[in-house]
Design a protein around this motif. Structure first.
Motif, PDB file in Angstrom:
ATOM      1  N   SER A 123       7.406   6.397  -7.593  1.00 45.29           N
ATOM      2  CA  SER A 123       6.552   6.097  -8.747  1.00 45.29           C
ATOM      3  C   SER A 123       5.321   5.398  -8.176  1.00 45.29           C
ATOM      4  O   SER A 123       5.289   4.174  -8.050  1.00 45.29           O
ATOM      5  CB  SER A 123       7.266   5.197  -9.753  1.00 45.29           C
ATOM      6  OG  SER A 123       8.415   5.830 -10.268  1.00 45.29           O
ATOM      7  N   LEU A 124       4.329   6.192  -7.808  1.00 41.54           N
ATOM      8  CA  LEU A 124       3.184   5.679  -7.060  1.00 41.54           C
ATOM      9  C   LEU A 124       1.878   5.971  -7.786  1.00 41.54           C
ATOM     10  O   LEU A 124       1.785   6.893  -8.595  1.00 41.54           O
ATOM     11  CB  LEU A 124       3.137   6.316  -5.670  1.00 41.54           C
ATOM     12  CG  LEU A 124       4.378   6.150  -4.790  1.00 41.54           C
ATOM     13  CD1 LEU A 124       4.219   6.942  -3.492  1.00 41.54           C
ATOM     14  CD2 LEU A 124       4.641   4.678  -4.491  1.00 41.54           C
ATOM     15  N   THR A 140       4.153  -1.342  -1.339  1.00 41.76           N
ATOM     16  CA  THR A 140       5.114  -0.759  -2.278  1.00 41.76           C
ATOM     17  C   THR A 140       6.407  -1.566  -2.262  1.00 41.76           C
ATOM     18  O   THR A 140       6.768  -2.170  -1.249  1.00 41.76           O
ATOM     19  CB  THR A 140       5.431   0.704  -1.918  1.00 41.76           C
ATOM     20  OG1 THR A 140       5.958   0.768  -0.581  1.00 41.76           O
ATOM     21  CG2 THR A 140       4.182   1.569  -2.019  1.00 41.76           C
ATOM     22  N   GLY A 141       7.085  -1.546  -3.391  1.00 42.53           N
ATOM     23  CA  GLY A 141       8.399  -2.155  -3.488  1.00 42.53           C
ATOM     24  C   GLY A 141       9.456  -1.073  -3.336  1.00 42.53           C
ATOM     25  O   GLY A 141       9.593  -0.211  -4.202  1.00 42.53           O
ATOM     26  N   LEU A 150       6.283  -8.453  -5.608  1.00 46.97           N
ATOM     27  CA  LEU A 150       4.950  -7.925  -5.892  1.00 46.97           C
ATOM     28  C   LEU A 150       4.596  -7.987  -7.380  1.00 46.97           C
ATOM     29  O   LEU A 150       3.512  -7.554  -7.776  1.00 46.97           O
ATOM     30  CB  LEU A 150       4.859  -6.474  -5.413  1.00 46.97           C
ATOM     31  CG  LEU A 150       5.080  -6.219  -3.927  1.00 46.97           C
ATOM     32  CD1 LEU A 150       5.075  -4.715  -3.637  1.00 46.97           C
ATOM     33  CD2 LEU A 150       4.027  -6.926  -3.082  1.00 46.97           C
ATOM     34  N   ARG A 151       5.489  -8.503  -8.199  1.00 48.34           N
ATOM     35  CA  ARG A 151       5.327  -8.553  -9.656  1.00 48.34           C
ATOM     36  C   ARG A 151       5.369  -7.153 -10.274  1.00 48.34           C
ATOM     37  O   ARG A 151       4.927  -6.971 -11.416  1.00 48.34           O
ATOM     38  CB  ARG A 151       4.005  -9.245 -10.062  1.00 48.34           C
ATOM     39  CG  ARG A 151       3.750 -10.572  -9.382  1.00 48.34           C
ATOM     40  CD  ARG A 151       4.625 -11.664  -9.912  1.00 48.34           C
ATOM     41  NE  ARG A 151       4.466 -12.895  -9.135  1.00 48.34           N
ATOM     42  CZ  ARG A 151       5.146 -14.011  -9.349  1.00 48.34           C
ATOM     43  NH1 ARG A 151       6.016 -14.060 -10.342  1.00 48.34           N
ATOM     44  NH2 ARG A 151       4.969 -15.088  -8.601  1.00 48.34           N
ATOM     45  N   GLY A 171       4.614   1.351  -6.560  1.00 44.37           N
ATOM     46  CA  GLY A 171       3.432   0.751  -5.949  1.00 44.37           C
ATOM     47  C   GLY A 171       2.145   1.489  -6.217  1.00 44.37           C
ATOM     48  O   GLY A 171       2.118   2.588  -6.777  1.00 44.37           O
ATOM     49  N   LEU A 172       1.051   0.850  -5.815  1.00 43.10           N
ATOM     50  CA  LEU A 172      -0.304   1.357  -5.977  1.00 43.10           C
ATOM     51  C   LEU A 172      -0.867   1.647  -4.590  1.00 43.10           C
ATOM     52  O   LEU A 172      -1.133   0.718  -3.826  1.00 43.10           O
ATOM     53  CB  LEU A 172      -1.167   0.326  -6.712  1.00 43.10           C
ATOM     54  CG  LEU A 172      -0.649  -0.064  -8.101  1.00 43.10           C
ATOM     55  CD1 LEU A 172      -1.356  -1.321  -8.608  1.00 43.10           C
ATOM     56  CD2 LEU A 172      -0.835   1.084  -9.094  1.00 43.10           C
ATOM     57  N   VAL A 173      -1.042   2.913  -4.267  1.00 44.55           N
ATOM     58  CA  VAL A 173      -1.357   3.317  -2.892  1.00 44.55           C
ATOM     59  C   VAL A 173      -2.749   3.939  -2.758  1.00 44.55           C
ATOM     60  O   VAL A 173      -3.077   4.491  -1.709  1.00 44.55           O
ATOM     61  CB  VAL A 173      -0.290   4.310  -2.375  1.00 44.55           C
ATOM     62  CG1 VAL A 173       1.074   3.627  -2.299  1.00 44.55           C
ATOM     63  CG2 VAL A 173      -0.197   5.542  -3.278  1.00 44.55           C
TER      64      VAL A 173
END
Length: 257
Positions: free
Chosen positions: A53-54, A121-122, A131-132, A76-78
C-alpha cells in the motif's frame, strides 16, 4: 495480492512529455478532492489492505476512519524516489499526525520531512506505528488475509451507530528558520555521497509543504492549504529534467542517475 503500489507513473510521464501542466494539476486536484470526500463521507470507512500500500494507494488509506491490515502489509509514501512528492494528502496527513502527537510544529515538520524524503515504509505494524502510519488503539491487524473483508465489515457495523465524520484538523506550520538545518543536512549528504543532487532538490520542495517559507512566524493552515502546497511542489518538481529522467528510468527499469 496487493492493495496498491500507487498511481500509474505512465500517466505522469505522458503529462511531462506533453508539458500538460494544467492537466496534471487537475488530475492531482481531482485525487485530493476524492480522498477528502472519502474522509468526510457520512458513513464509516475502513481500509482493509494486504501486500503493498504505497504512494497514492496509501494516501487513500490515510483518509479512512480506521485500518484493518493484513500482517504482511507494507505502508508508506515513496514518491520522493522518482523526484516528486506525495500529492494526494500524504504529506498533509503525516504532518497532521506528527503535529497532533507532539504539538510542536518544528518537530512535526522535521519528522515528516525526514520520512517522506527518505520514502520510509512500515513493513510491520510496529514500524508503521513509529511512522504514525498505523495508529495503535484505532487501527488493527489480522493474520489471515481471507478474514479481511468479514472483519472490516464487522468494524464498520460497530462504528455505524451515531457515527459522525471527523472534524477538520487544525495545523500550525513552523517558521522558515528550520530551513537552514534541512539545507545543511542535505548539502552535507550530497558532499558525502549519501544523496544525489536531485535528492536535495526534492527534499527542499517537501520542506515547502511543511514550513512557512516566507516568514519566521508560525502559520496556521487548513487542509486545503496543505493540498495546495502539495500540488505546487509536485508541479515544480515535475518540470525539472531530472524528475523526467527518474520517472522514465523507473518505467524502463534503468538505473536512476
Amino acid at each position: 495480492q496487493h492493495f496498491s503500489a500507487g498511481v500509474d507513473l505512465n500517466r505522469f510521464a505522458d503529462f511531462i512529455a506533453r508539458k500538460a501542466w494544467g492537466e496534471m494539476d487537475t488530475f492531482l486536484n481531482d485525487f485530493q478532492q476524492a480522498v477528502t470526500a472519502l474522509k468526510y463521507t457520512p458513513v464509516p470507512v475502513v481500509g482493509a489492505p494486504s501486500g503493498l500500500s504505497l504512494g497514492g494507494g496509501f494516501e487513500v488509506l490515510l483518509h479512512c476512519d480506521r485500518l484493518l491490515i493484513h500482517a504482511n502489509s507494507v505502508l508508506g509514501l515513496v514518491e520522493a524516489g522518482v523526484g516528486v512528492v506525495p500529492g494526494g494528502g500524504g504529506v498533509k496527513t503525516t504532518y497532521q499526525r506528527w503535529y497532533d502527537a507532539t504539538q510542536d510544529p518544528e518537530t512535526a515538520a522535521w519528522e515528516t520531512w525526514m520520512q517522506v524524503g527518505y520514502g520510509k515504509t512500515g513493513e510491520s505494524p510496529e514500524q508503521a506505528t513509529r511512522l504514525r502510519y498505523f495508529r495503535q488503539g484505532t487501527d488493527k491487524t489480522v493474520m489471515n488475509r481471507d478474514k479481511l473483508i468479514t472483519q472490516a465489515t464487522k468494524m464498520i457495523m460497530e462504528m455505524s451507530p451515531n457515527y459522525r465524520p471527523p472534524d477538520p484538523p487544525k495545523m500550525v506550520l513552523p517558521g522558515k528558520s528550520i530551513l537552514s538545518k534541512m539545507d545543511r543536512f542535505m548539502s552535507e549528504g550530497v558532499t558525502k555521497g549519501w544523496f544525489k543532487p536531485h535528492n536535495k532538490t526534492t527534499a527542499m520542495e517537501i520542506a515547502t509543504i511543511v514550513i512557512n517559507t516566507t516568514s519566521d512566524d508560525s502559520l496556521e493552515v487548513s487542509e486545503q492549504d496543505m493540498f495546495d502546497r502539495e500540488r505546487a511542489a509536485f508541479l515544480k518538481l515535475a518540470k525539472t529534467p531530472q524528475t523526467k529522467r527518474w520517472i522514465n528510468a523507473m518505467l524502463s527499469g534503468a538505473e536512476i542517475d
